[in-house]
Motif scaffolding. Structure first.
Motif, PDB file in Angstrom:
ATOM      1  N   GLY A 199     -19.865  -4.737   9.382  1.00  0.00           N
ATOM      2  CA  GLY A 199     -19.660  -3.919  10.565  1.00  0.00           C
ATOM      3  C   GLY A 199     -18.312  -4.125  11.231  1.00  0.00           C
ATOM      4  N   ALA A 200     -17.607  -5.161  10.855  1.00  0.00           N
ATOM      5  CA  ALA A 200     -16.316  -5.445  11.477  1.00  0.00           C
ATOM      6  C   ALA A 200     -15.236  -4.517  10.903  1.00  0.00           C
ATOM      7  CB  ALA A 200     -15.925  -6.899  11.237  1.00  0.00           C
ATOM      8  N   THR A 201     -14.114  -4.508  11.606  1.00  0.00           N
ATOM      9  CA  THR A 201     -12.923  -3.801  11.123  1.00  0.00           C
ATOM     10  C   THR A 201     -11.936  -4.832  10.587  1.00  0.00           C
ATOM     11  OG1 THR A 201     -13.166  -1.976  12.687  1.00  0.00           O
ATOM     12  CG2 THR A 201     -10.968  -2.367  11.791  1.00  0.00           C
ATOM     13  N   VAL A 202     -11.369  -4.538   9.456  1.00  0.00           N
ATOM     14  CA  VAL A 202     -10.376  -5.444   8.872  1.00  0.00           C
ATOM     15  C   VAL A 202      -9.160  -4.610   8.466  1.00  0.00           C
ATOM     16  CG1 VAL A 202     -11.444  -5.290   6.564  1.00  0.00           C
ATOM     17  CG2 VAL A 202      -9.955  -7.222   7.120  1.00  0.00           C
ATOM     18  N   ARG A 207     -14.296   5.552   5.715  1.00  0.00           N
ATOM     19  CA  ARG A 207     -14.060   4.391   6.563  1.00  0.00           C
ATOM     20  C   ARG A 207     -12.689   3.761   6.319  1.00  0.00           C
ATOM     21  NH1 ARG A 207     -16.670   0.467   5.020  1.00  0.00           N
ATOM     22  NH2 ARG A 207     -17.490   1.231   3.020  1.00  0.00           N
ATOM     23  N   PHE A 208     -11.939   4.298   5.416  1.00  0.00           N
ATOM     24  CA  PHE A 208     -10.643   3.728   5.031  1.00  0.00           C
ATOM     25  C   PHE A 208      -9.498   4.570   5.602  1.00  0.00           C
ATOM     26  CE2 PHE A 208     -12.153   0.620   1.962  1.00  0.00           C
ATOM     27  CZ  PHE A 208     -13.412   1.098   1.674  1.00  0.00           C
ATOM     28  N   ALA A 243      10.361   3.374   7.447  1.00  0.00           N
ATOM     29  CA  ALA A 243      11.499   2.699   8.094  1.00  0.00           C
ATOM     30  C   ALA A 243      11.399   1.188   7.920  1.00  0.00           C
ATOM     31  CB  ALA A 243      11.558   3.074   9.568  1.00  0.00           C
ATOM     32  N   SER A 244      10.196   0.680   8.071  1.00  0.00           N
ATOM     33  CA  SER A 244       9.992  -0.764   7.951  1.00  0.00           C
ATOM     34  C   SER A 244       9.501  -1.165   6.569  1.00  0.00           C
ATOM     35  CB  SER A 244       8.990  -1.243   9.000  1.00  0.00           C
ATOM     36  OG  SER A 244       9.455  -0.940  10.300  1.00  0.00           O
ATOM     37  N   GLN A 245       9.274  -0.195   5.720  1.00  0.00           N
ATOM     38  CA  GLN A 245       8.868  -0.425   4.343  1.00  0.00           C
ATOM     39  C   GLN A 245       7.580  -1.231   4.260  1.00  0.00           C
ATOM     40  OE1 GLN A 245      13.464  -0.255   2.706  1.00  0.00           O
ATOM     41  NE2 GLN A 245      12.064  -1.578   1.658  1.00  0.00           N
ATOM     42  N   TYR A 246       6.570  -0.756   4.985  1.00  0.00           N
ATOM     43  CA  TYR A 246       5.271  -1.372   4.803  1.00  0.00           C
ATOM     44  C   TYR A 246       4.177  -0.320   4.775  1.00  0.00           C
ATOM     45  CZ  TYR A 246       3.843  -1.141   9.764  1.00  0.00           C
ATOM     46  OH  TYR A 246       3.475  -0.724  11.010  1.00  0.00           O
ATOM     47  N   ILE A 247       3.073  -0.737   4.175  1.00  0.00           N
ATOM     48  CA  ILE A 247       1.887   0.100   4.034  1.00  0.00           C
ATOM     49  C   ILE A 247       0.714  -0.701   4.572  1.00  0.00           C
ATOM     50  CG2 ILE A 247       0.474   1.409   2.376  1.00  0.00           C
ATOM     51  CD1 ILE A 247       3.008   0.600   0.445  1.00  0.00           C
ATOM     52  N   SER A 248      -0.201  -0.035   5.206  1.00  0.00           N
ATOM     53  CA  SER A 248      -1.360  -0.741   5.729  1.00  0.00           C
ATOM     54  C   SER A 248      -2.645  -0.079   5.252  1.00  0.00           C
ATOM     55  CB  SER A 248      -1.316  -0.765   7.259  1.00  0.00           C
ATOM     56  OG  SER A 248      -1.438   0.545   7.776  1.00  0.00           O
ATOM     57  N   LEU A 249      -3.691  -0.872   5.250  1.00  0.00           N
ATOM     58  CA  LEU A 249      -5.034  -0.370   4.952  1.00  0.00           C
ATOM     59  C   LEU A 249      -5.980  -0.931   5.997  1.00  0.00           C
ATOM     60  CD1 LEU A 249      -6.865   1.235   2.978  1.00  0.00           C
ATOM     61  CD2 LEU A 249      -7.288  -0.930   1.811  1.00  0.00           C
ATOM     62  N   LEU A 250      -6.778  -0.067   6.573  1.00  0.00           N
ATOM     63  CA  LEU A 250      -7.760  -0.466   7.570  1.00  0.00           C
ATOM     64  C   LEU A 250      -9.129  -0.040   7.070  1.00  0.00           C
ATOM     65  CD1 LEU A 250      -7.545  -0.206  11.397  1.00  0.00           C
ATOM     66  CD2 LEU A 250      -9.485   0.854  10.243  1.00  0.00           C
ATOM     67  N   ILE A 251     -10.066  -0.938   7.152  1.00  0.00           N
ATOM     68  CA  ILE A 251     -11.444  -0.656   6.750  1.00  0.00           C
ATOM     69  C   ILE A 251     -12.322  -0.799   7.991  1.00  0.00           C
ATOM     70  CG2 ILE A 251     -13.333  -1.223   5.183  1.00  0.00           C
ATOM     71  CD1 ILE A 251     -11.294  -2.739   3.447  1.00  0.00           C
ATOM     72  N   GLY A 253      -2.401  -8.649  -4.490  1.00  0.00           N
ATOM     73  CA  GLY A 253      -3.720  -8.340  -3.950  1.00  0.00           C
ATOM     74  C   GLY A 253      -4.078  -9.125  -2.700  1.00  0.00           C
ATOM     75  N   THR A 254      -4.893  -8.496  -1.864  1.00  0.00           N
ATOM     76  CA  THR A 254      -5.474  -9.124  -0.676  1.00  0.00           C
ATOM     77  C   THR A 254      -6.974  -9.177  -0.881  1.00  0.00           C
ATOM     78  OG1 THR A 254      -3.735  -8.314   0.805  1.00  0.00           O
ATOM     79  CG2 THR A 254      -5.848  -8.924   1.802  1.00  0.00           C
ATOM     80  N   THR A 255      -7.526 -10.370  -0.779  1.00  0.00           N
ATOM     81  CA  THR A 255      -8.960 -10.525  -0.998  1.00  0.00           C
ATOM     82  C   THR A 255      -9.714 -10.357   0.308  1.00  0.00           C
ATOM     83  OG1 THR A 255      -8.600 -11.995  -2.873  1.00  0.00           O
ATOM     84  CG2 THR A 255     -10.761 -12.089  -1.819  1.00  0.00           C
ATOM     85  N   VAL A 256     -10.725  -9.514   0.275  1.00  0.00           N
ATOM     86  CA  VAL A 256     -11.589  -9.284   1.429  1.00  0.00           C
ATOM     87  C   VAL A 256     -13.004  -9.683   1.050  1.00  0.00           C
ATOM     88  CG1 VAL A 256     -12.584  -7.541   2.950  1.00  0.00           C
ATOM     89  CG2 VAL A 256     -10.155  -7.417   2.339  1.00  0.00           C
ATOM     90  N   THR A 257     -13.609 -10.497   1.897  1.00  0.00           N
ATOM     91  CA  THR A 257     -15.007 -10.878   1.701  1.00  0.00           C
ATOM     92  C   THR A 257     -15.779 -10.479   2.948  1.00  0.00           C
ATOM     93  OG1 THR A 257     -14.369 -12.753   0.317  1.00  0.00           O
ATOM     94  CG2 THR A 257     -16.609 -12.765   1.226  1.00  0.00           C
ATOM     95  N   VAL A 258     -16.778  -9.628   2.756  1.00  0.00           N
ATOM     96  CA  VAL A 258     -17.625  -9.194   3.855  1.00  0.00           C
ATOM     97  C   VAL A 258     -18.940  -9.955   3.758  1.00  0.00           C
ATOM     98  CG1 VAL A 258     -18.728  -7.230   4.987  1.00  0.00           C
ATOM     99  CG2 VAL A 258     -16.544  -6.919   3.786  1.00  0.00           C
ATOM    100  N   ARG A 259     -19.325 -10.632   4.829  1.00  0.00           N
ATOM    101  CA  ARG A 259     -20.529 -11.455   4.811  1.00  0.00           C
ATOM    102  C   ARG A 259     -21.629 -10.799   5.655  1.00  0.00           C
ATOM    103  NH1 ARG A 259     -16.909 -13.884   8.364  1.00  0.00           N
ATOM    104  NH2 ARG A 259     -17.772 -14.267  10.442  1.00  0.00           N
TER     105      ARG A 259
END
Lengths: 109, 117
Positions: A16-19, A59-60, A67-75, A102-108
């Motif tokens: 249920g959280a946002t990451v 949900r994504f 300009a800052s050369q970054y990309i984000s992902l929100l779940i 890679g970025t590891t996400v663990t949802v508990r």
């Protein structure tokens, strides 16, 4: 310097959280951007493309800041099934892709 | 309806014994890629075929070779596997050309996990 850099995490969040997490890329001539999802010992699978104006897929939400050369992902509203490694992928002028580690996400529960 | 198929899914070989991994695709994509991925690392491009043209990455060891007998199939040959070659090998495909306008991405097969004893 790596072409694509990501915070490896892990991000441990309750259901249920946002990451949210980012990646940065070094080649300013990069053309296209993607997020892939990779489950343990499986192949990368395209999660979504990232467009300049930002885009949502359920949900994504993905954002691109050239300009800052970054990309984000929100779940949002994380599910147990969202547990995976998320690969940031950048395509440059040629047709090759550059992958972050890679970025590891663990949802508990 | 698998679109990129890799066989075998798991391969065990002996140190120094040649091994061939295969990839086939039903997407009719003109570009096929081979990647090596080790644990917690990004996939590393070994080489790719753009149509019939072979393109090797500069840091790919000579021990790795590839063949593409037709549009649908591509093989990865490891002539003398070493312990350091144990990894997941991923095949990917994409459609490239002027009409695609540099926006295409790649589609991966399930991978072959190679173990070297």
């Amino acid at each position: 310097r790596k072409e694509v850099e990501q915070d490896p995490g892990p991000f441990n969040v309750p259901e249920g959280a946002t990451v949210a997490f980012n990646c940065t890329y070094s080649n300013s001539a990069s053309q296209s951007f993607f997020w892939y999802r990779q489950d343990c010992r499986k192949e990368p699978k395209l999660l979504m493309s990232v467009y300049s104006s930002g885009n949502e897929d359920g949900r994504f939400t993905a954002q691109l800041n050239r300009a800052s050369q970054y990309i984000s992902l929100l779940i949002r509203d994380s599910k147990l099934s969202d547990s995976a490694t998320y690969l940031c992928v950048v395509r440059s002028n040629d047709y090759k892709l550059s992958f972050g580690a890679g970025t590891t996400v663990t949802v508990r529960a | 309806d698998a679109m990129v198929i890799q066989n075998p899914r798991y391969q065990v070989t002996q140190f120094g014994k040649p091994v061939t991994l295969s990839c086939s695709q039903t997407l009719n994509h003109n570009v096929m890629y081979w990647y090596q991925q080790k644990s917690s690392q990004a996939p590393k491009l070994l080489f790719h075929y753009y149509d019939k043209d072979f393109n090797n990455e500069a840091d790919t060891p000579d021990n790795f070779q590839s063949r593409r007998p037709n549009t649908s199939f591509c093989f990865l040959d490891i002539r003398s596997p070493g312990l350091g070659d144990a990894a997941m090998y991923l095949c990917a495909t994409s459609r490239e050309g002027p009409r695609e306008q540099n926006k295409e991405t790649q589609y991966f097969g399930p991978g072959t996990r190679l173990l070297v004893l």
